[in-house]
Design a protein around this motif. Structure first.
Motif, short mmCIF file in Angstrom:
data_model
loop_
_atom_site.label_atom_id
_atom_site.label_comp_id
_atom_site.label_asym_id
_atom_site.label_seq_id
_atom_site.Cartn_x
_atom_site.Cartn_y
_atom_site.Cartn_z
N GLU A 32 0.81 -1.22 0.00
CA GLU A 32 0.00 0.00 0.00
C GLU A 32 0.84 1.26 0.00
O GLU A 32 0.34 2.35 -0.26
CB GLU A 32 -0.90 0.03 1.24
CG GLU A 32 -2.24 -0.64 1.03
CD GLU A 32 -3.29 -0.12 2.00
OE1 GLU A 32 -3.49 1.10 2.05
OE2 GLU A 32 -3.90 -0.95 2.69
N ALA A 66 -0.94 0.44 -3.44
CA ALA A 66 -2.12 -0.43 -3.63
C ALA A 66 -2.55 -0.48 -5.09
O ALA A 66 -3.74 -0.63 -5.39
CB ALA A 66 -3.28 0.03 -2.74
N ARG A 71 -5.74 -3.88 -0.57
CA ARG A 71 -5.36 -3.18 0.64
C ARG A 71 -4.63 -4.16 1.56
O ARG A 71 -4.70 -5.37 1.39
CB ARG A 71 -6.60 -2.63 1.36
CG ARG A 71 -7.35 -1.56 0.57
CD ARG A 71 -6.55 -0.27 0.52
NE ARG A 71 -7.34 0.86 0.08
CZ ARG A 71 -7.43 1.29 -1.17
NH1 ARG A 71 -6.78 0.65 -2.14
NH2 ARG A 71 -8.15 2.35 -1.48
N GLU A 72 -3.94 -3.62 2.56
CA GLU A 72 -3.20 -4.50 3.48
C GLU A 72 -4.13 -5.52 4.14
O GLU A 72 -3.72 -6.66 4.38
CB GLU A 72 -2.50 -3.66 4.55
CG GLU A 72 -1.25 -2.98 4.04
CD GLU A 72 -0.45 -2.35 5.16
OE1 GLU A 72 0.76 -2.54 5.19
OE2 GLU A 72 -1.06 -1.66 6.00
N THR A 93 -2.22 -4.66 11.00
CA THR A 93 -3.31 -5.01 10.09
C THR A 93 -3.77 -6.45 10.31
O THR A 93 -4.92 -6.80 10.01
CB THR A 93 -2.86 -4.84 8.63
OG1 THR A 93 -2.27 -3.55 8.48
CG2 THR A 93 -4.02 -4.97 7.67
N SER A 188 -6.68 2.68 6.73
CA SER A 188 -5.69 2.10 5.84
C SER A 188 -4.77 3.20 5.31
O SER A 188 -5.21 4.32 5.05
CB SER A 188 -6.40 1.39 4.69
OG SER A 188 -5.50 0.74 3.85
N SER A 190 -3.30 3.94 2.46
CA SER A 190 -3.57 4.60 1.19
C SER A 190 -4.76 5.54 1.26
O SER A 190 -4.98 6.35 0.35
CB SER A 190 -3.79 3.56 0.08
OG SER A 190 -4.84 2.68 0.41
N ASP A 191 -5.52 5.48 2.36
CA ASP A 191 -6.66 6.39 2.53
C ASP A 191 -6.34 7.59 3.41
O ASP A 191 -7.19 8.48 3.60
CB ASP A 191 -7.85 5.62 3.15
CG ASP A 191 -8.40 4.56 2.23
OD1 ASP A 191 -8.35 4.77 1.01
OD2 ASP A 191 -8.84 3.50 2.73
#
Length: 327
Positions: A32, A66, A71-72, A93, A188, A190-191
């Motif tokens: 990610e 990602a 996602r992880e 995670t 997460s 990447s968010d």
């Protein structure tokens, strides 16, 4: 004679450096994290070193950010099913799979880089057992720099945490910061930037390296180092894919993994001060140490969470912590 020896010597080069032949094994590795993060840089080091050690027989393409769509939280099962041959996953995670994965992010347990190395060495067999249950081989792991808080203001006390909408990376961080009066959200990686950009969150719990790689100075003004934890990041691969390799290539995979751990540790150790300077060059204030009274409050808030982790993890927690205390 000399010409024959020269030809023979040249023919041996690919066995050491691996650039002259087409790869027999091509793997896509999902992460990610962005290309400038220590996680992805370590992945690239691992891939390059494995290509060398395998004589070019194994080639890995790193898919950062990602970009493969995973996602992880998807990685463990995607690798188990063979949808991914190999992936990079931060320990927290995986907490829903087994509480052992919260060990490295237990707040204020590892005081420095030597401590986090000790914990990794002691706990590695326990991590490997869980990955094996999910038909996976743990290749290597590495830690990040200590987690601090990126925010619009310096975090000097519990009052500064009150109702602060802050991103955490696992359930432990969420519980600890909630106990301190914040409004934590487990998000997460990447968010994170999109939520900072929209104002859904206003602070992030993470290390200086990760935040710098994501240009957090565009959204925050102060980094307060609280030395919260140095969580591990794992690289794990499908067991069938690993077992399909001949012994010499399995050895190459594991050697590249060991070297990646050491390379990453050295990068983290020497780069922390440089990262602080980088933040300052972007106009940020860096607070390298909090007041001892506040540090005590933080540690006290973490104790119930640590005790709960021990209870849920059972005898494994006692074994690990006893060995850690004895070293």
């Amino acid at each position: 004679m000399f010409k024959s020896m020269l030809v023979a010597a040249v023919a041996l080069v690919p066995l050491c450096f691996g650039t002259a032949q087409a790869a027999e094994y091509n793997w896509d590795q999902s992460t990610e994290y962005g290309p400038n993060s220590i996680n992805t840089k370590t992945d690239v080091f691992f891939a390059d070193r494995l290509k060398e050690l395998s004589g070019g027989k194994i080639e890995i393409t790193i898919h950062s950010g990602a970009s493969l769509g995973f996602r992880e939280k998807d990685h463990l099962f995607a690798v188990a099913d063979g949808a991914l041959p190999i992936a990079t996953t931060v320990s927290g995670t995986l907490a829903g799979v087994d509480p052992i994965f919260l060990l490295s992010s237990l707040p204020f347990v590892a005081k420095d880089f030597d401590d986090v190395r000790k914990l990794w060495t002691i706990a590695r067999p326990y991590y490997e057992q869980v990955f094996e249950k999910y038909d996976q081989k743990l290749i290597h792991a590495g830690w990040i720099d200590p987690s601090g808080i990126w925010a619009e203001k310096e975090i000097k006390s519990k009052a500064d945490l009150k109702n602060l909408r802050i991103r955490t990376y696992d359930a432990t961080g969420t519980r600890v910061l909630d106990a301190l009066g914040a409004s934590p959200l487990q998000i997460s990686w990447s968010d994170v930037v999109p939520q900072l950009a929209t104002g859904s969150i206003s602070a992030v719990l993470t290390g200086v390296d990760g935040g710098a790689a994501a240009n957090f100075w565009d959204y925050t003004s102060v980094f307060t180092q609280i030395n919260y934890a140095m969580p591990l990041t794992f690289v794990h691969m499908n067991m069938d894919a690993y077992n399909s390799l001949p012994p010499e290539l399995q050895k190459a995979v594991m050697q590249a993994g060991e070297e990646a751990t050491e390379w990453r540790a050295e990068q983290i150790r020497k780069n922390q001060a440089a990262k602080y300077d980088e933040l300052r060059s972007h106009g940020m204030t860096v607070v390298e140490k909090v007041d001892p009274a506040f540090a005590k409050e933080l540690s006290e808030a973490a104790q119930p969470v640590i005790e709960d982790w021990k209870a849920r993890t059972g005898s494994r927690a006692d074994e690990i912590m006893s060995k850690f205390a004895a070293e």
